[in-house]
Write a protein that holds these residues in place. Structure first.
Motif, mmCIF file in Angstrom:
data_model
loop_
_atom_site.group_PDB
_atom_site.id
_atom_site.type_symbol
_atom_site.label_atom_id
_atom_site.label_comp_id
_atom_site.label_asym_id
_atom_site.label_seq_id
_atom_site.Cartn_x
_atom_site.Cartn_y
_atom_site.Cartn_z
ATOM 1 N N THR A 65 -4.526 37.272 -18.920
ATOM 2 C CA THR A 65 -3.336 36.151 -18.473
ATOM 3 C C THR A 65 -1.964 37.183 -19.098
ATOM 4 N N VAL A 66 -0.973 37.160 -18.167
ATOM 5 C CA VAL A 66 0.294 38.265 -18.364
ATOM 6 C C VAL A 66 1.418 37.534 -17.959
ATOM 7 N N SER A 67 2.401 37.820 -18.797
ATOM 8 C CA SER A 67 3.781 37.403 -18.337
ATOM 9 C C SER A 67 4.886 38.268 -18.511
ATOM 10 N N LEU A 68 5.959 38.083 -17.897
ATOM 11 C CA LEU A 68 6.979 38.966 -18.098
ATOM 12 C C LEU A 68 8.231 38.321 -18.838
ATOM 13 N N THR A 69 8.852 39.050 -19.618
ATOM 14 C CA THR A 69 10.000 38.365 -20.475
ATOM 15 C C THR A 69 11.100 39.545 -20.454
ATOM 16 N N ASN A 70 12.240 39.152 -20.468
ATOM 17 C CA ASN A 70 13.476 40.083 -20.384
ATOM 18 C C ASN A 70 13.885 40.296 -21.971
ATOM 19 N N VAL A 71 13.804 41.435 -22.141
ATOM 20 C CA VAL A 71 14.090 42.129 -23.435
ATOM 21 C C VAL A 71 15.165 43.291 -23.507
ATOM 22 N N ASP A 90 26.541 39.145 -37.320
ATOM 23 C CA ASP A 90 28.014 38.395 -37.357
ATOM 24 C C ASP A 90 28.231 37.451 -36.243
ATOM 25 N N ILE A 91 27.480 37.526 -34.950
ATOM 26 C CA ILE A 91 27.844 36.557 -34.058
ATOM 27 C C ILE A 91 26.611 35.620 -33.858
ATOM 28 N N GLY A 92 25.876 35.475 -34.816
ATOM 29 C CA GLY A 92 24.693 34.483 -34.892
ATOM 30 C C GLY A 92 23.570 34.638 -34.223
ATOM 31 N N ILE A 93 23.276 35.765 -33.781
ATOM 32 C CA ILE A 93 22.185 36.041 -33.049
ATOM 33 C C ILE A 93 20.636 36.494 -33.800
ATOM 34 N N ASP A 94 19.744 35.724 -33.501
ATOM 35 C CA ASP A 94 18.550 35.825 -34.508
ATOM 36 C C ASP A 94 17.678 36.715 -33.731
ATOM 37 N N VAL A 95 17.096 37.697 -34.110
ATOM 38 C CA VAL A 95 16.186 38.643 -33.646
ATOM 39 C C VAL A 95 14.589 37.796 -33.565
ATOM 40 N N GLU A 96 14.087 37.692 -32.495
ATOM 41 C CA GLU A 96 12.612 36.905 -32.570
ATOM 42 C C GLU A 96 11.713 38.035 -33.024
ATOM 43 N N TYR A 97 11.688 39.174 -32.263
ATOM 44 C CA TYR A 97 10.924 40.167 -32.643
ATOM 45 C C TYR A 97 11.654 41.668 -32.184
ATOM 46 N N MET A 98 11.034 42.676 -32.586
ATOM 47 C CA MET A 98 11.521 43.965 -32.007
ATOM 48 C C MET A 98 10.300 44.904 -32.440
ATOM 49 N N ILE A 145 13.324 48.042 -28.918
ATOM 50 C CA ILE A 145 13.400 46.920 -28.053
ATOM 51 C C ILE A 145 13.500 45.554 -28.787
ATOM 52 N N LEU A 146 14.642 44.820 -28.420
ATOM 53 C CA LEU A 146 14.784 43.494 -29.095
ATOM 54 C C LEU A 146 14.562 42.253 -28.302
ATOM 55 N N ARG A 147 14.029 41.254 -28.717
ATOM 56 C CA ARG A 147 13.875 39.872 -28.046
ATOM 57 C C ARG A 147 14.633 39.066 -28.897
ATOM 58 N N VAL A 148 15.764 38.420 -28.402
ATOM 59 C CA VAL A 148 16.573 37.516 -28.920
ATOM 60 C C VAL A 148 16.818 36.378 -27.898
ATOM 61 N N LYS A 149 17.369 35.129 -28.274
ATOM 62 C CA LYS A 149 17.605 34.037 -27.593
ATOM 63 C C LYS A 149 18.766 34.194 -26.389
ATOM 64 N N ASP A 150 19.949 34.825 -27.065
ATOM 65 C CA ASP A 150 21.124 34.697 -25.978
ATOM 66 C C ASP A 150 21.152 36.338 -25.659
ATOM 67 N N SER A 151 20.506 36.767 -24.786
ATOM 68 C CA SER A 151 20.644 38.440 -24.483
ATOM 69 C C SER A 151 21.882 38.863 -23.901
ATOM 70 N N LYS A 152 22.719 37.935 -23.388
ATOM 71 C CA LYS A 152 23.843 38.131 -22.544
ATOM 72 C C LYS A 152 24.932 38.430 -23.850
#
Length: 143
Positions: A65-71, A92-100, A114-121
């Motif tokens: 079981t594998v999936s792709l995620t953008n980081v 300062d811009i309200g971005i929470d880091v989900e994991y790294m 490598i960072l996973r955040v909700k609002d990558s852009k």
């Protein structure tokens, strides 16, 4: 400017990581970064590889079981305070880091994270406009 990360569900039993990495080796997939988060029964293996689509196909063919995620992959100077600066920019811009997770590169003088955040852009725009290097997929996979 995002890269693709594989997330693989892994049963927590002896030899499972060997089996997964053997599938990738047989498909001539090169692992660039790796992280494992586990519980007593299972884990999530996160990988950055040079050929993510081919890796997914090989792993699914092997019944995994594998999936792709953008980081985001960011490069920071390997000096005290550089990582703190990047984290402050995101806070300062309200971005929470989900994991790294960090990884070793062949390029000296830089640390890569490598960072996973909700609002990558939003995160990429803020980091790059403040002098933090954001790697493209081509740059990262070619390391």
């Amino acid at each position: 400017m995002q890269i693709q990360q594989l997330s693989i569900f892994v049963e927590n039993k002896s030899g499972r990581l060997a089996e997964i990495t053997e599938v990738l080796a047989a498909a001539r997939i090169d692992i660039r970064a790796i992280s494992v988060a586990d519980t007593s029964d299972f884990g999530i293996l996160r990988l950055i590889v040079n050929k993510p689509d081919e890796a997914v196909a090989a792993l699914k063919k092997a019944g995994l079981t594998v999936s792709l995620t953008n980081v985001i992959a960011m490069g920071i100077d390997d000096v005290p305070g550089a990582f703190s600066k990047a984290m402050r920019i995101l806070a300062d811009i309200g971005i929470d880091v989900e994991y790294m997770y960090a990884f070793i590169s062949r390029k000296s003088g830089k640390a890569y994270v490598i960072l996973r955040v909700k609002d990558s852009k939003k995160a990429v725009n803020a980091l790059s406009s403040n002098g933090i290097q954001i790697l493209t997929a081509e740059e990262f996979y070619g390391m």
